[in-house]
Design an enzyme around this catalytic site. Sequence first.
Site, PDB file in Angstrom:
ATOM      1  CB  SER A 197     -10.368  -2.946  -3.125  1.00 36.87           C
ATOM      2  OG  SER A 197     -11.549  -2.125  -3.050  1.00 36.87           O
TER       3      SER A 197
ATOM      4  CE1 TYR B 135     -13.109   4.517  -3.073  1.00 35.57           C
ATOM      5  CE2 TYR B 135     -13.767   2.277  -2.867  1.00 35.57           C
ATOM      6  CZ  TYR B 135     -13.056   3.329  -3.467  1.00 35.57           C
ATOM      7  OH  TYR B 135     -12.793   2.979  -4.795  1.00 35.57           O
TER       8      TYR B 135
ATOM      9  CB  THR C   3      -9.496   5.855  -2.816  1.00 34.53           C
ATOM     10  OG1 THR C   3      -8.576   4.930  -2.903  1.00 34.53           O
ATOM     11  CG2 THR C   3      -9.907   6.066  -4.281  1.00 34.53           C
TER      12      THR C   3
ATOM     13  CE  LYS D 239      -5.485   3.686  -6.365  1.00 29.91           C
ATOM     14  NZ  LYS D 239      -6.611   3.869  -6.657  1.00 29.91           N
TER      15      LYS D 239
ATOM     16  CG  HIS E  29     -10.097   5.162  -9.583  1.00 29.78           C
ATOM     17  ND1 HIS E  29     -10.263   5.511  -8.168  1.00 29.78           N
ATOM     18  CD2 HIS E  29     -10.855   3.948  -9.882  1.00 29.78           C
ATOM     19  CE1 HIS E  29     -10.749   4.633  -7.613  1.00 29.78           C
ATOM     20  NE2 HIS E  29     -11.109   3.521  -8.282  1.00 29.78           N
TER      21      HIS E  29
HETATM   22  C1  FMN Z   1     -11.249  -3.234 -12.227  1.00 29.08           C
HETATM   23  C2  FMN Z   1     -10.432  -2.117 -11.467  1.00 29.08           C
HETATM   24  C3  FMN Z   1     -11.023  -1.851 -10.195  1.00 29.08           C
HETATM   25  C4  FMN Z   1     -10.685  -0.954  -9.100  1.00 29.08           C
HETATM   26  N1  FMN Z   1     -10.889  -0.882  -7.871  1.00 29.08           N
HETATM   27  C5  FMN Z   1     -10.419   0.040  -7.250  1.00 29.08           C
HETATM   28  C6  FMN Z   1     -10.758   0.080  -5.866  1.00 29.08           C
HETATM   29  O1  FMN Z   1     -11.566  -0.708  -5.305  1.00 29.08           O
HETATM   30  N2  FMN Z   1     -10.272   1.134  -5.250  1.00 29.08           N
HETATM   31  C7  FMN Z   1      -9.351   2.197  -5.764  1.00 29.08           C
HETATM   32  O2  FMN Z   1      -8.738   3.153  -4.777  1.00 29.08           O
HETATM   33  N3  FMN Z   1      -8.892   2.063  -6.813  1.00 29.08           N
HETATM   34  C8  FMN Z   1      -9.467   1.058  -7.695  1.00 29.08           C
HETATM   35  N4  FMN Z   1      -9.092   0.903  -9.077  1.00 29.08           N
HETATM   36  C9  FMN Z   1      -8.013   1.739  -9.589  1.00 29.08           C
HETATM   37  C10 FMN Z   1      -6.594   1.215  -9.414  1.00 29.08           C
HETATM   38  O3  FMN Z   1      -6.118   1.042  -8.108  1.00 29.08           O
HETATM   39  C11 FMN Z   1      -5.386   1.994 -10.208  1.00 29.08           C
HETATM   40  O4  FMN Z   1      -5.496   3.129  -9.676  1.00 29.08           O
HETATM   41  C12 FMN Z   1      -5.525   2.058 -11.642  1.00 29.08           C
HETATM   42  O5  FMN Z   1      -6.035   0.700 -12.197  1.00 29.08           O
HETATM   43  C13 FMN Z   1      -4.374   2.164 -12.413  1.00 29.08           C
HETATM   44  O6  FMN Z   1      -4.502   2.263 -13.784  1.00 29.08           O
HETATM   45  P1  FMN Z   1      -4.034   1.258 -14.695  1.00 29.08           P
HETATM   46  O7  FMN Z   1      -5.200   0.030 -14.494  1.00 29.08           O
HETATM   47  O8  FMN Z   1      -3.993   1.594 -16.029  1.00 29.08           O
HETATM   48  O9  FMN Z   1      -2.786   0.590 -14.138  1.00 29.08           O
HETATM   49  C14 FMN Z   1      -9.514   0.021  -9.781  1.00 29.08           C
HETATM   50  C15 FMN Z   1      -9.120  -0.211 -11.143  1.00 29.08           C
HETATM   51  C16 FMN Z   1      -9.763  -1.163 -11.783  1.00 29.08           C
HETATM   52  C17 FMN Z   1      -9.111  -1.331 -13.358  1.00 29.08           C
END
Ligand code: FMN
Length: 381
Positions: free
Chosen positions: A109, A132, A158, A254, A278
């Site tokens: 990330s 980003y 993203t 994404k 997300h």
């Molecule tokens: C704690 C947390 C932090 C996340 N941070 C990012 C991030 O920094 N960048 C991003 O594109 N998605 C982020 N996501 C989204 C994940 O990449 C992903 O799309 C999502 O967790 C998928 O859903 P799931 O947790 O139900 O598997 C984050 C998700 C969580 C739970």
Amino acid sequence: MRLASCFNHADFRRLAERRLPGPIFNYIDGAADDEVTLRRNTESFEGCDLVPNVLRGVEEVDLSVRVMGQDLAVPFYCSPTALQRLFHHRGENAVAAASERFGTMFGVSSLGTVSLEEVRTKHATPQAYQFYFHKDRGLNRAMLERAKNAGVDVMMLTVDTITGGNRERDLRTGFSIPFRLTIPGMAQFALKPAWAFNHFTHEGFRLPQLEEHVDTSQSLVSISRYFSEMLDQTMNWDDVAEMVKFWDGQFCLKGVMSVEDAKRAVDIGCTGIILSNHGGRQLDGSRAAFDQLAEVVDAVGDRIDVMMDGGVQRGTHVLKALSLGAKAVGIGRYYLFPLAAAGQAGVERALSLMRAEVERGMKLMGCTSIDQLSRSNLRFR
Ligand SMILES: Cc1cc2nc3c(=O)[nH]c(=O)nc-3n(C[C@H](O)[C@H](O)[C@H](O)COP(=O)(O)O)c2cc1C
């Protein structure tokens, strides 16, 4: 409860809840507004049934896929997530090492807590860099160049985070980076001394993807200010087209959800899209990626790699998404809770259970390779 007694997502979640201070657990577990989309993400798989075929000779099963130019030994990968060293002191290094052992892709990330260079050097597994888009175009180019020089395989922009989601659990606990906890939030930290000991006796918390470009040392740069002040809400298709050209390699978006956007992603030269909301953390009430998958695959699946994430907690969820036409499936909380519960060993156990579930499901479906999964194996209720 110990790692050895964790057999599924709910078990890992429970163990993580015991080990993490409440504000951190809720940061991972929570989502936007009423968390309707969060719940729907997993429920969406339940409206769809698998129709197995039998007597097909399934002793050997090949789970490998090729997606975005990367060969993965399993059809699922670790989605990029922020702040992993807050969850376990080894953070991204633990998740990347586990991904390497299972031959799958790991996403770093922009808000990662280990540098993309360190992850690249230490772990020989396909690496995506989640990006980003900043107001400062020079900064964007510098960051792309840095990722290129580091040897990142896949650029992942993203596009669903043009502003931060309304995460009310975080507002209640005061979770923010740096911490600005409410009194009850602080009390939660006092209740988890083991977490505090690990956190404070290991290398200090950093945001190395950003620190060269942003002053992350002071309380002035909070993550919400990063989103509201540094990211560019004017970002449009022309900007991204330019980035795709500049990157000149595997590039995916994404957070695309509509057919119209999927077609535009093809037009500007993207090589992949990830259907995602997300993890329900942005636009509550938005559609689950699994619900939206078929129409997007029908529209662009022959021209671009379509992936999805959100709510995936079982091997059968992965099989259903692949049967609809996804090339690979991203997991988020499914590996974050085990990371928090037990570091690399936790993530390895989760990936191992997921791989076993996918393999068992393939055998029970009568399939020996991923390309044998198709919509003829599915019925919607
Ligand atoms: C704690 C947390 C932090 C996340 N941070 C990012 C991030 O920094 N960048 C991003 O594109 N998605 C982020 N996501 C989204 C994940 O990449 C992903 O799309 C999502 O967790 C998928 O859903 P799931 O947790 O139900 O598997 C984050 C998700 C969580 C739970």
